[in-house]
Scaffold this motif. Structure first.
Motif, PDB file in Angstrom:
ATOM      1  N   SER A   1      -6.808   2.288   1.794  1.00 32.58           N
ATOM      2  CA  SER A   1      -5.942   1.631   2.769  1.00 32.58           C
ATOM      3  C   SER A   1      -6.737   0.687   3.668  1.00 32.58           C
ATOM      4  CB  SER A   1      -5.215   2.669   3.624  1.00 32.58           C
ATOM      5  OG  SER A   1      -4.284   3.399   2.832  1.00 32.58           O
ATOM      6  N   ARG A   2      -7.928   1.109   4.073  1.00 32.49           N
ATOM      7  CA  ARG A   2      -8.772   0.235   4.904  1.00 32.49           C
ATOM      8  C   ARG A   2      -9.212  -0.990   4.111  1.00 32.49           C
ATOM      9  NH1 ARG A   2     -11.494   5.580   6.546  1.00 32.49           N
ATOM     10  NH2 ARG A   2     -10.361   6.168   8.447  1.00 32.49           N
TER      11      ARG A   2
ATOM     12  N   GLU B   1       4.667   4.290   3.885  1.00 25.46           N
ATOM     13  CA  GLU B   1       4.027   5.533   4.325  1.00 25.46           C
ATOM     14  C   GLU B   1       5.069   6.510   4.839  1.00 25.46           C
ATOM     15  OE1 GLU B   1       1.495   6.420   8.152  1.00 25.46           O
ATOM     16  OE2 GLU B   1       0.268   5.325   6.704  1.00 25.46           O
TER      17      GLU B   1
ATOM     18  N   ARG C   1       4.063  -1.230   8.690  1.00 30.59           N
ATOM     19  CA  ARG C   1       4.308   0.053   8.048  1.00 30.59           C
ATOM     20  C   ARG C   1       5.796   0.365   8.042  1.00 30.59           C
ATOM     21  NH1 ARG C   1       5.633   4.639  10.220  1.00 30.59           N
ATOM     22  NH2 ARG C   1       5.259   6.621   9.165  1.00 30.59           N
TER      23      ARG C   1
ATOM     24  N   THR D   1      -0.345   4.166  -1.284  1.00 31.06           N
ATOM     25  CA  THR D   1      -1.294   5.210  -1.618  1.00 31.06           C
ATOM     26  C   THR D   1      -1.001   6.467  -0.804  1.00 31.06           C
ATOM     27  OG1 THR D   1      -2.855   4.382   0.041  1.00 31.06           O
ATOM     28  CG2 THR D   1      -3.110   3.556  -2.200  1.00 31.06           C
TER      29      THR D   1
ATOM     30  N   ALA E   1      -7.583  -2.379   1.708  1.00 28.78           N
ATOM     31  CA  ALA E   1      -6.423  -3.255   1.536  1.00 28.78           C
ATOM     32  C   ALA E   1      -6.206  -4.123   2.772  1.00 28.78           C
ATOM     33  CB  ALA E   1      -5.180  -2.430   1.232  1.00 28.78           C
TER      34      ALA E   1
ATOM     35  N   ALA F   1      -7.725   7.053   2.733  1.00 34.24           N
ATOM     36  CA  ALA F   1      -8.057   6.171   3.850  1.00 34.24           C
ATOM     37  C   ALA F   1      -8.916   4.983   3.428  1.00 34.24           C
ATOM     38  CB  ALA F   1      -8.761   6.967   4.948  1.00 34.24           C
TER      39      ALA F   1
ATOM     40  N   LEU G   1      -5.999   4.909  10.665  1.00 36.52           N
ATOM     41  CA  LEU G   1      -6.091   3.698   9.849  1.00 36.52           C
ATOM     42  C   LEU G   1      -5.907   2.460  10.715  1.00 36.52           C
ATOM     43  CD1 LEU G   1      -3.948   4.842   6.790  1.00 36.52           C
ATOM     44  CD2 LEU G   1      -6.434   4.675   6.913  1.00 36.52           C
TER      45      LEU G   1
ATOM     46  N   ARG H   1      -1.328  -2.010  10.766  1.00 33.99           N
ATOM     47  CA  ARG H   1      -0.726  -2.806   9.690  1.00 33.99           C
ATOM     48  C   ARG H   1       0.772  -2.625   9.747  1.00 33.99           C
ATOM     49  NH1 ARG H   1      -1.870   1.453   5.018  1.00 33.99           N
ATOM     50  NH2 ARG H   1      -1.271   3.261   6.244  1.00 33.99           N
TER      51      ARG H   1
ATOM     52  N   ALA I   1       2.670  -1.339   4.277  1.00 37.32           N
ATOM     53  CA  ALA I   1       2.367   0.031   3.873  1.00 37.32           C
ATOM     54  C   ALA I   1       3.655   0.830   3.778  1.00 37.32           C
ATOM     55  CB  ALA I   1       1.422   0.684   4.875  1.00 37.32           C
TER      56      ALA I   1
ATOM     57  N   PRO J   1      -1.325   9.232   1.989  1.00 43.01           N
ATOM     58  CA  PRO J   1      -1.718   9.042   3.392  1.00 43.01           C
ATOM     59  C   PRO J   1      -3.176   9.383   3.684  1.00 43.01           C
ATOM     60  CG  PRO J   1       0.417  10.134   3.259  1.00 43.01           C
ATOM     61  CD  PRO J   1      -0.117  10.075   1.860  1.00 43.01           C
TER      62      PRO J   1
ATOM     63  N   ASP K   1       0.855  -1.186   0.000  1.00 33.09           N
ATOM     64  CA  ASP K   1       0.000   0.000   0.000  1.00 33.09           C
ATOM     65  C   ASP K   1       0.890   1.235   0.000  1.00 33.09           C
ATOM     66  OD1 ASP K   1      -1.766   2.039   0.381  1.00 33.09           O
ATOM     67  OD2 ASP K   1      -2.587   1.317   2.281  1.00 33.09           O
TER      68      ASP K   1
END
Length: 248
Positions: A80-81, A98, A229, A72, A83, A77, A224, A227, A96, A74, A70
């Motif tokens: 990301s949710r 990020e 990160r 994408t 995913a 949302a 979020l 996950r 992620a 920030p 992920d």
């Protein structure tokens, strides 16, 4: 056999795609479709949504995806949710990429708010020149304060009428400090509204606001699900088992 899916959005996603292609990893780069002319990628590319959690899970199964990254924006949302849930439903590893959020520096005059509606409410009642650096999907709440002279900046020209009168700049970053200073001075900007996107490519407007002593209404990132990160392409490549190939 590994087959990765990159959910793209941030500039680092393109750097990751280049490293994945260089490592010879089978992968697909997915754009959400917000940008009409996305940057070229060295990987097979798909554009558009998946159709929610179930659609993404179906895609993962159908395309035999073994790893999802992920990368994408920030503030994307919902994607990301989706995913997190789709990967949990399919048993697919997810990471992620990020970038770290911006932090206040000496001289910054930030008003931190939780969302776009709160940002619009935080603007003064008296007419002012406002630079909205928040993307075209999030400008509607500012129609409640039409007395301001707004400057907007988009990657693509707007396709639909705006909800208020504004001066629209069409430009793709990254932007420089000198360029942002020049833009703000010429337009007499009094206030800056920005999302806390993090990274270097969009930070010049924050540096320019500090230099000019302008208040910045800073919109905090959405919350979020938990996950895995990381903040660098190198860490993603290590997760994929190809850390030794980085930059080779």
């Amino acid at each position: 056999m590994m087959r990765a899916l990159i959910l793209g959005g941030i500039a680092d996603a393109s750097l990751l795609a280049a490293e994945i292609a260089r490592a010879g990893i089978d992968a697909v780069y997915s754009y959400g479709g917000r940008t009409r002319v996305p940057a070229d990628q060295p990987l097979p590319t798909r554009i558009g949504g998946f159709g929610g959690v179930s659609g993404l899970a179906d895609y993962i199964r159908r395309e035999t995806i073994t790893h999802v990254i992920d990368a994408t924006h920030p503030f994307a949302a919902e994607m990301s949710r989706n995913a997190v849930e789709a990967c949990a439903n399919t048993g697919t590893p997810l990471i992620a990429l990020e970038r770290a959020p911006w932090t206040r520096r000496p001289g910054d005059n930030w008003i931190e708010v939780g969302d776009v509606a709160a940002a619009a409410a935080a603007l003064p009642e008296a007419p002012a020149h406002v630079f909205l650096a928040i993307g075209r999907q999030h400008i509607a709440p500012f129609a409640a304060k039409p007395r301001h002279a707004y400057t907007l900046r988009f990657v693509d020209p707007p396709e639909a009428p705006l909800p208020f009168t504004a001066d629209v700049l069409v430009s793709r970053g990254p932007f420089t400090l000198d360029g942002e200073l020049d833009m703000m001075r010429k337009r007499g900007i009094d206030w800056v509204v920005a999302r806390n996107s993090g990274g270097d490519g969009a930070h010049a407007k924050i540096d320019a606001a500090r230099r000019l002593g302008l208040p910045v209404i800073m919109i905090s990132r959405p919350t979020l699900p938990k996950r895995l990160r990381v903040e660098s392409v190198a860490e993603v490549m290590q997760w994929l088992g190809h850390g030794d190939c980085l930059g080779a």
